[in-house]
Motif scaffolding. Structure first.
Motif, PDB file in Angstrom:
ATOM      1  N   GLU A 114      14.663   0.736  -7.256  1.00 57.39           N
ATOM      2  CA  GLU A 114      14.367   2.100  -6.815  1.00 57.39           C
ATOM      3  C   GLU A 114      13.700   2.039  -5.443  1.00 57.39           C
ATOM      4  OE1 GLU A 114      12.630   4.551 -10.083  1.00 57.39           O
ATOM      5  OE2 GLU A 114      11.281   5.146  -8.452  1.00 57.39           O
ATOM      6  N   THR A 115      14.274   2.735  -4.481  1.00 58.76           N
ATOM      7  CA  THR A 115      13.682   2.725  -3.138  1.00 58.76           C
ATOM      8  C   THR A 115      12.952   4.035  -2.870  1.00 58.76           C
ATOM      9  OG1 THR A 115      15.430   1.265  -2.339  1.00 58.76           O
ATOM     10  CG2 THR A 115      14.179   2.448  -0.665  1.00 58.76           C
ATOM     11  N   THR A 116      11.696   3.927  -2.438  1.00 64.33           N
ATOM     12  CA  THR A 116      10.896   5.104  -2.076  1.00 64.33           C
ATOM     13  C   THR A 116      10.591   5.038  -0.585  1.00 64.33           C
ATOM     14  OG1 THR A 116       9.846   4.913  -4.237  1.00 64.33           O
ATOM     15  CG2 THR A 116       8.804   6.414  -2.678  1.00 64.33           C
ATOM     16  N   GLU A 117      10.844   6.154   0.110  1.00 61.40           N
ATOM     17  CA  GLU A 117      10.572   6.174   1.548  1.00 61.40           C
ATOM     18  C   GLU A 117       9.178   6.703   1.801  1.00 61.40           C
ATOM     19  OE1 GLU A 117      13.705   8.252   3.548  1.00 61.40           O
ATOM     20  OE2 GLU A 117      15.254   7.032   2.586  1.00 61.40           O
ATOM     21  N   LEU A 118       8.346   5.919   2.442  1.00 64.50           N
ATOM     22  CA  LEU A 118       6.997   6.350   2.813  1.00 64.50           C
ATOM     23  C   LEU A 118       6.944   6.445   4.338  1.00 64.50           C
ATOM     24  CD1 LEU A 118       4.898   4.044   0.432  1.00 64.50           C
ATOM     25  CD2 LEU A 118       5.622   6.392   0.033  1.00 64.50           C
ATOM     26  N   LYS A 119       5.794   6.941   4.840  1.00 60.64           N
ATOM     27  CA  LYS A 119       5.660   7.073   6.295  1.00 60.64           C
ATOM     28  C   LYS A 119       5.722   5.710   6.990  1.00 60.64           C
ATOM     29  CE  LYS A 119       3.154  11.147   7.714  1.00 60.64           C
ATOM     30  NZ  LYS A 119       1.823  11.702   7.902  1.00 60.64           N
ATOM     31  N   ARG A 120       4.940   4.780   6.438  1.00 56.51           N
ATOM     32  CA  ARG A 120       4.820   3.479   7.105  1.00 56.51           C
ATOM     33  C   ARG A 120       5.962   2.522   6.816  1.00 56.51           C
ATOM     34  NH1 ARG A 120      -1.377   1.598   6.583  1.00 56.51           N
ATOM     35  NH2 ARG A 120      -2.337   3.628   6.821  1.00 56.51           N
ATOM     36  N   CYS A 121       6.555   2.663   5.640  1.00 54.85           N
ATOM     37  CA  CYS A 121       7.556   1.666   5.219  1.00 54.85           C
ATOM     38  C   CYS A 121       8.346   2.191   4.015  1.00 54.85           C
ATOM     39  CB  CYS A 121       6.854   0.371   4.825  1.00 54.85           C
ATOM     40  SG  CYS A 121       5.677   0.584   3.479  1.00 54.85           S
ATOM     41  N   ASN A 122       9.339   1.425   3.597  1.00 54.93           N
ATOM     42  CA  ASN A 122      10.029   1.706   2.335  1.00 54.93           C
ATOM     43  C   ASN A 122       9.476   0.775   1.258  1.00 54.93           C
ATOM     44  OD1 ASN A 122      11.634   3.601   3.496  1.00 54.93           O
ATOM     45  ND2 ASN A 122      13.574   2.525   3.158  1.00 54.93           N
ATOM     46  N   VAL A 123       9.392   1.288   0.037  1.00 51.97           N
ATOM     47  CA  VAL A 123       9.002   0.435  -1.082  1.00 51.97           C
ATOM     48  C   VAL A 123      10.231   0.266  -1.979  1.00 51.97           C
ATOM     49  CG1 VAL A 123       7.529   0.177  -3.113  1.00 51.97           C
ATOM     50  CG2 VAL A 123       6.591   1.205  -1.027  1.00 51.97           C
ATOM     51  N   ILE A 124      10.628  -0.987  -2.172  1.00 51.61           N
ATOM     52  CA  ILE A 124      11.739  -1.275  -3.092  1.00 51.61           C
ATOM     53  C   ILE A 124      11.127  -1.807  -4.376  1.00 51.61           C
ATOM     54  CG2 ILE A 124      13.826  -2.637  -3.478  1.00 51.61           C
ATOM     55  CD1 ILE A 124      14.306  -2.710  -0.488  1.00 51.61           C
ATOM     56  N   LYS A 125      11.255  -1.035  -5.448  1.00 47.80           N
ATOM     57  CA  LYS A 125      10.669  -1.439  -6.722  1.00 47.80           C
ATOM     58  C   LYS A 125      11.732  -2.096  -7.599  1.00 47.80           C
ATOM     59  CE  LYS A 125       8.075   0.306 -10.694  1.00 47.80           C
ATOM     60  NZ  LYS A 125       7.316  -0.938 -10.840  1.00 47.80           N
ATOM     61  N   LEU A 126      11.459  -3.334  -7.994  1.00 44.80           N
ATOM     62  CA  LEU A 126      12.420  -4.093  -8.805  1.00 44.80           C
ATOM     63  C   LEU A 126      11.946  -4.174 -10.238  1.00 44.80           C
ATOM     64  CD1 LEU A 126      13.013  -7.172  -6.449  1.00 44.80           C
ATOM     65  CD2 LEU A 126      14.137  -4.935  -6.410  1.00 44.80           C
ATOM     66  N   GLU A 127      12.888  -4.017 -11.153  1.00 43.61           N
ATOM     67  CA  GLU A 127      12.540  -4.187 -12.566  1.00 43.61           C
ATOM     68  C   GLU A 127      13.620  -4.953 -13.294  1.00 43.61           C
ATOM     69  OE1 GLU A 127      11.155  -0.901 -15.030  1.00 43.61           O
ATOM     70  OE2 GLU A 127       9.839  -0.337 -13.363  1.00 43.61           O
ATOM     71  N   ILE A 133       9.407  -3.247   4.920  1.00 46.34           N
ATOM     72  CA  ILE A 133       9.711  -3.061   3.499  1.00 46.34           C
ATOM     73  C   ILE A 133       8.695  -3.784   2.614  1.00 46.34           C
ATOM     74  CG2 ILE A 133      11.421  -3.557   1.680  1.00 46.34           C
ATOM     75  CD1 ILE A 133      13.577  -3.246   3.887  1.00 46.34           C
ATOM     76  N   VAL A 134       8.225  -3.065   1.601  1.00 47.13           N
ATOM     77  CA  VAL A 134       7.400  -3.680   0.567  1.00 47.13           C
ATOM     78  C   VAL A 134       8.277  -3.827  -0.680  1.00 47.13           C
ATOM     79  CG1 VAL A 134       5.485  -3.297  -1.038  1.00 47.13           C
ATOM     80  CG2 VAL A 134       5.181  -2.813   1.406  1.00 47.13           C
ATOM     81  N   ALA A 147      -0.221  -3.607  -0.119  1.00 44.29           N
ATOM     82  CA  ALA A 147       0.924  -4.073   0.681  1.00 44.29           C
ATOM     83  C   ALA A 147       1.357  -2.987   1.669  1.00 44.29           C
ATOM     84  CB  ALA A 147       2.084  -4.460  -0.244  1.00 44.29           C
ATOM     85  N   VAL A 148       1.405  -1.743   1.196  1.00 45.74           N
ATOM     86  CA  VAL A 148       1.790  -0.623   2.077  1.00 45.74           C
ATOM     87  C   VAL A 148       0.736  -0.463   3.179  1.00 45.74           C
ATOM     88  CG1 VAL A 148       2.094   1.896   2.193  1.00 45.74           C
ATOM     89  CG2 VAL A 148       3.133   0.604   0.315  1.00 45.74           C
ATOM     90  N   GLY A 149      -0.534  -0.583   2.793  1.00 44.59           N
ATOM     91  CA  GLY A 149      -1.643  -0.455   3.753  1.00 44.59           C
ATOM     92  C   GLY A 149      -1.640  -1.535   4.821  1.00 44.59           C
TER      93      GLY A 149
END
Lengths: 111, 141
Positions: free
Chosen positions: A4-17, A43-44, A107-109
């Protein structure tokens, strides 16, 4: 396996499960490509839900890492890597290169 | 423990099933959880090699058999595809910077590092066999 990819201001977060093996690693490569195609190279990868990560998945991760860092345009940082997977990363010699944080917020910070 | 055997078609989608099978077999044999993960990982890499390289896209059969001998958990992966020569696979340089690293050979590297012994056999009738061994640590030293 879910990605699942979430777009944030600073980066994208790719969440793996779930399970990342030779059958599912191409989906991880695809997730990196989608972010990069959208012009996001910071990317995080949230690894908290990963149960299994084979050499094919490591190759996909390293592909994303190399592509994102090309021409200093970005970076891939890891969050919440489960202990067993950390041991595998240590063995492969990638822990000392890829920046890793205890959770996604940190990580995002870092970007 | 009697030997357990699983036969699957040579398709990467079967890797999850193989993992589940070796995990259950290792747990039944009393292998500690941390070592179950190592066995799961090494077996996955061996089966990936069979599917991707030995059969290289052709349909075939991969057999996974698990048993215990001399307090060692043994996994044998058999295929009937192309013969595999492990000496032709270069060892990965795990010290090199990631940007310049050739990341091939990592699967075989994991198979060696995560087990206590690995053997390769090739026979026209018995097929190509990879035998992975992991000593069962009982905590008694």
């Amino acid at each position: 396996m879910t990605i699942e990819t979430t777009e944030l201001k600073r980066c994208n977060v790719i969440k793996l499960e779930g399970r990342f093996d030779s059958a599912t690693a191409p989906a991880l490569e695809e997730a990196f490509r989608e972010s990069m195609n959208g012009g996001v190279y910071r990317i995080v990868v949230d690894m908290s839900g990963v149960q299994f990560f084979s050499s094919a998945a490591i190759r996909a991760l390293l592909m994303g890492y190399k592509e994102c860092r090309r021409w200093n345009r970005g970076d891939v940082r890891l969050a919440a890597v489960p202990e067993r997977i950390t041991q595998v990363f240590d063995l492969a010699g990638i822990s000392s290169f890829i920046e890793t944080y205890p959770d996604t917020t940190k990580a995002v910070g870092s970007f | 423990m009697p030997p357990f055997e699983l036969c699957v078609r040579s398709d990467l989608s079967q890797l999850a099933k193989i993992s589940e099978f070796v995990t259950q077999s290792a747990r039944r044999a009393g292998v500690p959880e941390a070592d179950v993960f190592d066995i799961q990982m090494a077996t996955d890499e061996a089966c990936t090699n069979s599917i991707e390289h030995a059969y290289s896209g052709n349909m075939g059969e991969v057999r996974v058999c698990c048993w215990v001998e001399n307090r060692t958990f043994v996994v044998r992966v058999t295929d009937f595809g192309k013969q595999f020569d492990p000496t032709k696979v270069p060892m990965p340089d795990t010290e090199a910077p990631l940007e310049s690293r050739d990341i091939g050979g990592l699967g075989l590297f994991f198979m060696r590092e995560l087990t206590d012994g690995i053997e390769f056999h090739s026979d026209k009738e018995k097929g190509n066999q990879v035998i992975l061994r992991k000593r069962i640590q009982t905590g008694e030293g």
